[in-house]
Design a protein around this motif. Structure first.
Motif, PDB file in Angstrom:
ATOM      1  N   ALA A  80       0.802  -1.237  -0.104  1.00 47.76           N
ATOM      2  CA  ALA A  80      -0.047  -0.139  -0.023  1.00 47.76           C
ATOM      3  C   ALA A  80       0.924   1.328  -0.047  1.00 47.76           C
ATOM      4  CB  ALA A  80      -0.848  -0.167   1.253  1.00 47.76           C
ATOM      5  N   TRP A  81       1.985   1.285   0.610  1.00 48.02           N
ATOM      6  CA  TRP A  81       2.822   2.399   0.915  1.00 48.02           C
ATOM      7  C   TRP A  81       3.479   2.622  -0.610  1.00 48.02           C
ATOM      8  CZ3 TRP A  81       6.111   1.449   5.931  1.00 48.02           C
ATOM      9  CH2 TRP A  81       5.204   1.526   6.985  1.00 48.02           C
ATOM     10  N   ASP A  82       3.947   1.494  -1.174  1.00 45.66           N
ATOM     11  CA  ASP A  82       4.549   1.666  -2.466  1.00 45.66           C
ATOM     12  C   ASP A  82       3.666   2.252  -3.622  1.00 45.66           C
ATOM     13  OD1 ASP A  82       6.758   1.220  -4.141  1.00 45.66           O
ATOM     14  OD2 ASP A  82       5.811  -0.501  -5.144  1.00 45.66           O
ATOM     15  N   GLU A  83       2.299   1.823  -3.466  1.00 42.14           N
ATOM     16  CA  GLU A  83       1.327   2.232  -4.360  1.00 42.14           C
ATOM     17  C   GLU A  83       0.943   3.542  -4.251  1.00 42.14           C
ATOM     18  OE1 GLU A  83      -1.254   2.615  -7.393  1.00 42.14           O
ATOM     19  OE2 GLU A  83       0.063   0.762  -7.118  1.00 42.14           O
ATOM     20  N   ARG A  84       0.939   4.064  -2.888  1.00 44.14           N
ATOM     21  CA  ARG A  84       0.816   5.535  -2.507  1.00 44.14           C
ATOM     22  C   ARG A  84       2.053   6.464  -3.172  1.00 44.14           C
ATOM     23  NH1 ARG A  84      -0.559   4.529   3.359  1.00 44.14           N
ATOM     24  NH2 ARG A  84      -2.784   3.403   2.908  1.00 44.14           N
TER      25      ARG A  84
ATOM     26  N   ASP B  55      -6.919  19.192 -14.469  1.00 45.67           N
ATOM     27  CA  ASP B  55      -8.445  19.562 -14.577  1.00 45.67           C
ATOM     28  C   ASP B  55      -9.340  18.473 -14.940  1.00 45.67           C
ATOM     29  OD1 ASP B  55      -7.976  22.027 -13.812  1.00 45.67           O
ATOM     30  OD2 ASP B  55      -7.493  22.927 -15.887  1.00 45.67           O
ATOM     31  N   ASP B  56      -8.846  17.557 -16.070  1.00 50.03           N
ATOM     32  CA  ASP B  56      -9.534  16.596 -16.615  1.00 50.03           C
ATOM     33  C   ASP B  56     -10.065  15.490 -15.377  1.00 50.03           C
ATOM     34  OD1 ASP B  56      -9.373  17.866 -19.091  1.00 50.03           O
ATOM     35  OD2 ASP B  56      -7.974  16.266 -19.960  1.00 50.03           O
ATOM     36  N   ILE B  57      -9.166  15.384 -14.688  1.00 47.85           N
ATOM     37  CA  ILE B  57      -9.440  14.433 -13.612  1.00 47.85           C
ATOM     38  C   ILE B  57     -10.291  14.957 -12.337  1.00 47.85           C
ATOM     39  CG2 ILE B  57      -7.591  12.881 -14.322  1.00 47.85           C
ATOM     40  CD1 ILE B  57      -6.120  13.653 -11.910  1.00 47.85           C
ATOM     41  N   GLY B  58     -10.375  16.191 -12.366  1.00 49.31           N
ATOM     42  CA  GLY B  58     -11.497  16.971 -11.707  1.00 49.31           C
ATOM     43  C   GLY B  58     -10.609  17.462 -10.210  1.00 49.31           C
ATOM     44  N   LEU B  59      -9.432  17.542 -10.506  1.00 48.59           N
ATOM     45  CA  LEU B  59      -8.562  18.247  -8.984  1.00 48.59           C
ATOM     46  C   LEU B  59      -8.312  19.623  -9.305  1.00 48.59           C
ATOM     47  CD1 LEU B  59      -6.296  15.056  -8.385  1.00 48.59           C
ATOM     48  CD2 LEU B  59      -8.548  15.636  -7.239  1.00 48.59           C
ATOM     49  N   THR B  60      -8.126  20.193  -8.310  1.00 46.23           N
ATOM     50  CA  THR B  60      -7.407  21.618  -8.347  1.00 46.23           C
ATOM     51  C   THR B  60      -6.079  21.669  -8.256  1.00 46.23           C
ATOM     52  OG1 THR B  60      -7.735  21.936  -5.942  1.00 46.23           O
ATOM     53  CG2 THR B  60      -9.495  22.755  -7.400  1.00 46.23           C
ATOM     54  N   ARG B  61      -5.316  22.422  -8.496  1.00 49.32           N
ATOM     55  CA  ARG B  61      -3.724  22.427  -8.154  1.00 49.32           C
ATOM     56  C   ARG B  61      -3.361  22.196  -6.722  1.00 49.32           C
ATOM     57  NH1 ARG B  61       0.915  21.101 -10.455  1.00 49.32           N
ATOM     58  NH2 ARG B  61       2.576  22.480  -9.633  1.00 49.32           N
ATOM     59  N   ARG B  62      -4.248  23.100  -6.036  1.00 50.19           N
ATOM     60  CA  ARG B  62      -4.050  23.001  -4.469  1.00 50.19           C
ATOM     61  C   ARG B  62      -4.309  21.629  -3.901  1.00 50.19           C
ATOM     62  NH1 ARG B  62      -6.671  27.753  -1.058  1.00 50.19           N
ATOM     63  NH2 ARG B  62      -4.903  28.498  -2.341  1.00 50.19           N
ATOM     64  N   GLN B  63      -5.369  20.984  -4.559  1.00 51.61           N
ATOM     65  CA  GLN B  63      -5.495  19.408  -4.163  1.00 51.61           C
ATOM     66  C   GLN B  63      -4.258  18.510  -4.452  1.00 51.61           C
ATOM     67  OE1 GLN B  63      -9.184  18.989  -6.330  1.00 51.61           O
ATOM     68  NE2 GLN B  63     -10.482  18.631  -4.317  1.00 51.61           N
ATOM     69  N   VAL B  64      -3.740  18.637  -5.810  1.00 45.91           N
ATOM     70  CA  VAL B  64      -2.538  18.023  -6.309  1.00 45.91           C
ATOM     71  C   VAL B  64      -1.480  18.303  -5.140  1.00 45.91           C
ATOM     72  CG1 VAL B  64      -1.139  17.718  -8.014  1.00 45.91           C
ATOM     73  CG2 VAL B  64      -3.390  17.956  -8.580  1.00 45.91           C
TER      74      VAL B  64
ATOM     75  N   ALA C   4      -1.520  19.251  -2.245  1.00 43.42           N
ATOM     76  CA  ALA C   4      -1.636  18.648  -0.796  1.00 43.42           C
ATOM     77  C   ALA C   4      -1.523  17.225  -1.040  1.00 43.42           C
ATOM     78  CB  ALA C   4      -2.963  19.062  -0.412  1.00 43.42           C
ATOM     79  N   GLU C   5      -1.872  16.486  -2.000  1.00 45.60           N
ATOM     80  CA  GLU C   5      -1.671  15.139  -2.150  1.00 45.60           C
ATOM     81  C   GLU C   5      -0.278  14.603  -2.097  1.00 45.60           C
ATOM     82  OE1 GLU C   5      -2.714  11.209  -1.998  1.00 45.60           O
ATOM     83  OE2 GLU C   5      -4.091  12.870  -1.666  1.00 45.60           O
ATOM     84  N   ILE C   6       0.599  15.697  -3.092  1.00 43.69           N
ATOM     85  CA  ILE C   6       1.881  15.258  -3.412  1.00 43.69           C
ATOM     86  C   ILE C   6       2.921  15.526  -2.010  1.00 43.69           C
ATOM     87  CG2 ILE C   6       3.909  16.051  -4.446  1.00 43.69           C
ATOM     88  CD1 ILE C   6       1.969  16.593  -6.995  1.00 43.69           C
ATOM     89  N   ALA C   7       2.266  16.344  -1.217  1.00 45.94           N
ATOM     90  CA  ALA C   7       3.055  16.719   0.098  1.00 45.94           C
ATOM     91  C   ALA C   7       2.796  15.736   1.057  1.00 45.94           C
ATOM     92  CB  ALA C   7       2.700  18.169   0.521  1.00 45.94           C
ATOM     93  N   LYS C   8       1.817  14.756   1.161  1.00 45.54           N
ATOM     94  CA  LYS C   8       1.748  13.860   2.045  1.00 45.54           C
ATOM     95  C   LYS C   8       2.863  12.869   2.044  1.00 45.54           C
ATOM     96  CE  LYS C   8      -3.309  13.570   1.746  1.00 45.54           C
ATOM     97  NZ  LYS C   8      -4.423  12.536   1.241  1.00 45.54           N
ATOM     98  N   PRO C   9       3.141  12.248   3.122  1.00 54.51           N
ATOM     99  CA  PRO C   9       4.159  11.198   3.468  1.00 54.51           C
ATOM    100  C   PRO C   9       3.461   9.848   2.965  1.00 54.51           C
ATOM    101  CG  PRO C   9       3.389  12.179   5.615  1.00 54.51           C
ATOM    102  CD  PRO C   9       2.857  12.771   4.537  1.00 54.51           C
TER     103      PRO C   9
END
Length: 60
Positions: A17-21, A40-49, A51-56
């Motif tokens: 699961a960690w590897d997949e994330r 935009d096509d996948i329905g995310l905002t730049r801020r959401q992206v 935030a997701e990238i910043a997660k450990p």
């Protein structure tokens, strides 16, 4: 012995699961850099992206 096998299976599952994330977040980051219009096509905002990238990797 059964408990040890169960623990090993659980550990493998967690690591998978960690590897997949980690992989998903890396791919999302590459998409945001190389093809930002796809975000935009996948329905995310730049801020959401961001935030997701910043997660450990261990955080959902």
């Amino acid at each position: 012995m059964l408990r040890r096998q169960h623990s090993l299976a659980t550990l493998r599952s967690i690591i998978a699961a960690w590897d997949e994330r980690k992989r998903f977040r890396w791919e999302l980051e590459q998409m945001a850099k190389d093809n930002p219009h796809l975000i935009d096509d996948i329905g995310l905002t730049r801020r959401q992206v961001e935030a997701e990238i910043a997660k450990p990797f261990w955080r959902r």
